[in-house]
Each structure stands twice: as C-alpha cells, then as structure tokens.
Design a protein around this motif. Structure first.
Motif, mmCIF file in Angstrom:
data_model
loop_
_atom_site.group_PDB
_atom_site.id
_atom_site.type_symbol
_atom_site.label_atom_id
_atom_site.label_comp_id
_atom_site.label_asym_id
_atom_site.label_seq_id
_atom_site.Cartn_x
_atom_site.Cartn_y
_atom_site.Cartn_z
ATOM 1 N N GLN A 155 0.834 -1.186 0.000
ATOM 2 C CA GLN A 155 0.000 0.000 0.000
ATOM 3 C C GLN A 155 0.874 1.242 0.000
ATOM 4 O O GLN A 155 2.022 1.222 0.450
ATOM 5 C CB GLN A 155 -0.956 0.016 1.205
ATOM 6 C CG GLN A 155 -0.274 0.047 2.547
ATOM 7 C CD GLN A 155 -1.257 0.023 3.709
ATOM 8 O OE1 GLN A 155 -0.847 -0.022 4.843
ATOM 9 N NE2 GLN A 155 -2.549 0.045 3.447
ATOM 10 N N GLY A 156 0.343 2.324 -0.542
ATOM 11 C CA GLY A 156 1.067 3.584 -0.627
ATOM 12 C C GLY A 156 0.280 4.529 -1.515
ATOM 13 O O GLY A 156 -0.894 4.285 -1.822
ATOM 14 N N ASP A 157 0.922 5.582 -1.970
ATOM 15 C CA ASP A 157 0.273 6.561 -2.837
ATOM 16 C C ASP A 157 1.121 6.752 -4.085
ATOM 17 O O ASP A 157 1.560 7.850 -4.403
ATOM 18 C CB ASP A 157 0.091 7.888 -2.090
ATOM 19 C CG ASP A 157 -0.845 8.843 -2.823
ATOM 20 O OD1 ASP A 157 -1.541 8.378 -3.760
ATOM 21 O OD2 ASP A 157 -0.872 10.034 -2.481
ATOM 22 N N PHE A 158 1.353 5.648 -4.793
ATOM 23 C CA PHE A 158 2.188 5.664 -6.002
ATOM 24 C C PHE A 158 1.948 4.355 -6.735
ATOM 25 O O PHE A 158 1.224 3.482 -6.260
ATOM 26 C CB PHE A 158 3.667 5.832 -5.651
ATOM 27 C CG PHE A 158 4.179 4.853 -4.626
ATOM 28 C CD1 PHE A 158 4.692 3.620 -4.996
ATOM 29 C CD2 PHE A 158 4.148 5.170 -3.260
ATOM 30 C CE1 PHE A 158 5.165 2.728 -4.050
ATOM 31 C CE2 PHE A 158 4.627 4.287 -2.311
ATOM 32 C CZ PHE A 158 5.128 3.055 -2.705
ATOM 33 N N CYS A 267 5.272 -11.562 -12.197
ATOM 34 C CA CYS A 267 5.638 -10.137 -12.264
ATOM 35 C C CYS A 267 4.434 -9.217 -12.447
ATOM 36 O O CYS A 267 3.385 -9.616 -12.945
ATOM 37 C CB CYS A 267 6.596 -9.900 -13.437
ATOM 38 S SG CYS A 267 8.088 -10.892 -13.404
ATOM 39 N N ARG A 268 4.664 -7.964 -12.059
ATOM 40 C CA ARG A 268 3.808 -6.831 -12.401
ATOM 41 C C ARG A 268 4.711 -5.771 -13.013
ATOM 42 O O ARG A 268 5.242 -4.913 -12.301
ATOM 43 C CB ARG A 268 3.073 -6.306 -11.169
ATOM 44 C CG ARG A 268 2.039 -7.243 -10.609
ATOM 45 C CD ARG A 268 0.816 -7.384 -11.519
ATOM 46 N NE ARG A 268 0.147 -6.104 -11.741
ATOM 47 C CZ ARG A 268 -0.857 -5.650 -10.974
ATOM 48 N NH1 ARG A 268 -1.294 -6.384 -9.965
ATOM 49 N NH2 ARG A 268 -1.411 -4.487 -11.242
ATOM 50 N N ILE A 269 4.928 -5.861 -14.309
ATOM 51 C CA ILE A 269 5.849 -4.949 -14.994
ATOM 52 C C ILE A 269 5.086 -4.017 -15.927
ATOM 53 O O ILE A 269 5.086 -2.802 -15.738
ATOM 54 C CB ILE A 269 6.923 -5.741 -15.772
ATOM 55 C CG1 ILE A 269 7.726 -6.641 -14.827
ATOM 56 C CG2 ILE A 269 7.863 -4.777 -16.511
ATOM 57 C CD1 ILE A 269 8.672 -7.585 -15.522
ATOM 58 N N HIS A 270 4.421 -4.577 -16.928
ATOM 59 C CA HIS A 270 3.756 -3.728 -17.913
ATOM 60 C C HIS A 270 2.385 -3.242 -17.449
ATOM 61 O O HIS A 270 1.820 -2.336 -18.072
ATOM 62 C CB HIS A 270 3.668 -4.462 -19.251
ATOM 63 C CG HIS A 270 5.011 -4.627 -19.888
ATOM 64 N ND1 HIS A 270 5.777 -5.761 -19.759
ATOM 65 C CD2 HIS A 270 5.759 -3.747 -20.593
ATOM 66 C CE1 HIS A 270 6.910 -5.586 -20.385
ATOM 67 N NE2 HIS A 270 6.935 -4.384 -20.897
ATOM 68 N N HIS A 271 1.897 -3.809 -16.375
ATOM 69 C CA HIS A 271 0.712 -3.277 -15.691
ATOM 70 C C HIS A 271 1.111 -3.079 -14.236
ATOM 71 O O HIS A 271 0.914 -3.971 -13.402
ATOM 72 C CB HIS A 271 -0.482 -4.221 -15.823
ATOM 73 C CG HIS A 271 -0.973 -4.370 -17.226
ATOM 74 N ND1 HIS A 271 -1.777 -3.440 -17.838
ATOM 75 C CD2 HIS A 271 -0.740 -5.337 -18.150
ATOM 76 C CE1 HIS A 271 -2.035 -3.820 -19.072
ATOM 77 N NE2 HIS A 271 -1.417 -4.965 -19.287
ATOM 78 N N PRO A 272 1.701 -1.920 -13.919
ATOM 79 C CA PRO A 272 2.187 -1.687 -12.551
ATOM 80 C C PRO A 272 1.074 -1.818 -11.514
ATOM 81 O O PRO A 272 -0.121 -1.719 -11.825
ATOM 82 C CB PRO A 272 2.722 -0.246 -12.610
ATOM 83 C CG PRO A 272 3.043 -0.018 -14.053
ATOM 84 C CD PRO A 272 2.000 -0.791 -14.815
ATOM 85 N N MET A 274 -1.118 -0.393 -8.845
ATOM 86 C CA MET A 274 -1.606 0.941 -8.498
ATOM 87 C C MET A 274 -1.977 0.927 -7.016
ATOM 88 O O MET A 274 -2.966 0.308 -6.611
ATOM 89 C CB MET A 274 -2.804 1.319 -9.366
ATOM 90 C CG MET A 274 -2.543 1.190 -10.860
ATOM 91 S SD MET A 274 -1.068 2.109 -11.431
ATOM 92 C CE MET A 274 -1.621 3.793 -11.120
ATOM 93 N N LEU A 275 -1.178 1.599 -6.212
ATOM 94 C CA LEU A 275 -1.335 1.533 -4.763
ATOM 95 C C LEU A 275 -2.203 2.667 -4.245
ATOM 96 O O LEU A 275 -2.225 3.771 -4.806
ATOM 97 C CB LEU A 275 0.038 1.612 -4.087
ATOM 98 C CG LEU A 275 1.088 0.595 -4.537
ATOM 99 C CD1 LEU A 275 2.352 0.762 -3.720
ATOM 100 C CD2 LEU A 275 0.566 -0.807 -4.396
ATOM 101 N N THR A 276 -2.886 2.397 -3.143
ATOM 102 C CA THR A 276 -3.596 3.424 -2.392
ATOM 103 C C THR A 276 -3.212 3.280 -0.928
ATOM 104 O O THR A 276 -2.831 2.190 -0.485
ATOM 105 C CB THR A 276 -5.122 3.283 -2.537
ATOM 106 O OG1 THR A 276 -5.538 2.080 -1.875
ATOM 107 C CG2 THR A 276 -5.536 3.233 -3.997
ATOM 108 N N PRO A 277 -3.308 4.357 -0.157
ATOM 109 C CA PRO A 277 -3.000 4.252 1.272
ATOM 110 C C PRO A 277 -4.052 3.483 2.059
ATOM 111 O O PRO A 277 -3.789 3.054 3.179
ATOM 112 C CB PRO A 277 -2.949 5.724 1.732
ATOM 113 C CG PRO A 277 -2.855 6.542 0.489
ATOM 114 C CD PRO A 277 -3.551 5.752 -0.566
ATOM 115 N N GLN A 278 -5.255 3.309 1.488
ATOM 116 C CA GLN A 278 -6.371 2.764 2.255
ATOM 117 C C GLN A 278 -6.380 1.237 2.327
ATOM 118 O O GLN A 278 -6.833 0.661 3.314
ATOM 119 C CB GLN A 278 -7.702 3.238 1.661
ATOM 120 C CG GLN A 278 -7.985 4.713 1.889
ATOM 121 C CD GLN A 278 -7.198 5.614 0.947
ATOM 122 O OE1 GLN A 278 -6.920 5.223 -0.182
ATOM 123 N NE2 GLN A 278 -6.838 6.801 1.416
#
Length: 291
Positions: A155-158, A267-272, A274-278
């Motif tokens: 989790q994060g904001d990036f 892997c998660r390369i070509h579809h990164p 997507m993190l949220t803080p929640q």
C-alpha cells in the motif's frame, strides 16, 4: 558443504519460534528455518526472502538456492524467491529495488499439520527513505507445506513494478521445457532466439525474456518432475537463465550451476501495481509438484 545443509546444521540458534520453526544467525543474516513433516524451507528476514523450499517427498529443492550465495547485509541473495520492489530492473538504484536488501519484521507464525504460515512486514524507515521518498506498507505471506504460496501485499500513494524472482531447481537445463508462456514477449537480449513452439521454451543459450500475455499457469517440465507455477493478480512472466559465460562471471554462482536452475518469475511490470494508502494491493504465486 552444500549451502542448504550448512543452514540446516547451523548451531547459531537465536530462539525457538514454534515446534517446527527456529530462528538462527547465519553469517550476517537472521533466518527462520522450517523443518515440518511436509517440507523444509528457510526465510531470511533481509528481503523477506524465501531461500529454498523442498517438500519431504522430493529428492531435491523445488525452490533453488545457489551454493555460492552471499549472506552479507545489504547484498542480494542469489537464489530462492527475492522480491523486486518498488521497481523492476535497473531504472533506479539499487537494481530491482530496495525491498530485497533491507530487514523486514517477522509479525506472525502459525503452524498445523498442513504446514507453516509466516507473515513479514516492512514500512518506510530512514534507510528506505534514502532509496524511495515515500511512505508505504508491505506484507509478505508464506504458506509452506506440500505446496508453497507466496503473496506480496503493498500500500502507498504511487505505482510500483515488481517481481517474485523465483529460482527453480532442475536436473538439467538442456532437458527442460517451460509451457504456458503465451506468444507475446520482449527479448532483453540482442541474440535472435525464437521459441521452437509458441508459448513454450527450451534452452540452448542465455535467455532473458518478458512474456507479456502469459497463461495463469506455467509448467516447468523436467525429466523427473513437473513444477506447476500458478500466478495470481499478475501481468507478466519473466524467464531467465544466464548460461555459460554469464554464470562464470557471477561470483555467487558456481560455473556449472546454470545447468541446475531456471527463473520463472511472477511479475507486475507492464501493468504496474496501483497503490492506495487505504487498502493493500496483492499479487503472488503458488508452487506445487506434479509427478
């Protein structure tokens, strides 16, 4: 002495965590060593790194560890399942991110007659902020028994790219076929090395390839066993083997060790991611053996 035997025989005991899990000091790393009726395994707290996994009915490890692996603080370990996060490759320094070279916290251990479950976590620290100026939360969950399940939650904001850089033990790379890879790939080498069959791979030279439309299940077909690799919430599968010259150039690989492993990475390369803080975003792999 082979490295796995050295880990299992290590007497630098720190504490007993549960009936089948002990914590030891091995060179500069703290390890959780699992000796369960269904499997043997070990995890380094640096990187939340599964070092090896061997079901008790298997003659050799399924998740493979180099006998020349280095257990030095801040250095990546050759073999097992290192986690690449929050970037894959050499886009930033260190290569493949910092998650595999910093210490995680052991949060939870549970065991029963089906195996052992361990949960490790990592949050931003002064050390990680030097590499990545963001707040984040990571959890790595291992479920180890007759099968091996590894799940990364973050989790994060990036956004982040990531890989579970899994090394698998094989009897002879020349006799191995990998199936379920799909037709589309990006070759990271300049050598022209087209697959003989669409969606599968055999080996007669160095391979470093990102498959971008892989099937949910990859199979490593070896002479004596078939390793089933079930990917979930993934986007890509990387296949890598360094072959002769590159193995010779790596101090943490024996010259002939390329013959006895292949990397098939979830892997998660070509579809990164997507993190949220929640809430946590998750992806992972489950490994089993079919005779």
């Amino acid at each position: 002495m082979p490295i796995i035997q050295a880990i299992q025989n290590c007497r630098n005991h720190i504490k007993t965590i549960s009936q089948h899990v002990n914590q030891i000091q091995f060179d500069e790393h703290t390890l959780c060593v699992i000796d369960h009726p269904l499997c043997q395994a070990a995890i380094s707290l640096q990187g939340a790194h599964l070092l090896y996994w061997q079901p008790t009915d298997e003659a050799s490890p399924v998740v493979w560890l180099s006998d020349n692996a280095l257990f030095k603080r801040g250095k990546a370990i050759r073999g097992g399942i290192p986690v690449c996060w929050p970037w894959f490759g050499n886009t930033l320094s260190p290569a493949h991110g910092f998650a595999r070279i910093v210490d995680w916290q052991l949060k939870y251990v549970h065991e029963d007659d089906q195996g052992v479950e361990l949960l490790l976590s990592l949050h931003q620290t002064d050390e990680t902020l030097q590499y990545w100026p963001h707040e984040f939360g990571l959890e790595m969950r291992f479920q180890l028994g007759k099968t091996c399940k590894v799940e990364l939650s973050c989790q994060g904001d990036f956004s982040a790219t990531s890989a579970l850089h899994s090394y698998f033990g094989v009897s002879d790379i020349h006799q191995v076929t990998i199936e379920g890879l799909g037709a589309d790939y990006i070759d990271k080498l300049s050598t022209v090395n087209p697959p003989k069959n669409v969606g599968s791979m055999t080996f007669d030279q160095e391979v470093d390839r990102i498959y971008t439309q892989p099937e949910p299940i990859s199979y490593i077909k070896d002479r004596h066993r078939s390793i089933k690799i079930q990917h979930f919430t993934y986007s890509d599968v990387v296949v890598w083997n360094p072959w002769v010259e590159k193995a010779k150039a790596m101090s943490d690989l024996a010259d002939n060790s390329y013959q006895h492993f292949v990397c098939v990475e979830t892997c998660r390369i070509h579809h990164p991611i997507m993190l949220t803080p929640q809430q946590f975003a998750r992806y992972g792999v489950e490994i089993s053996v079919e005779k």
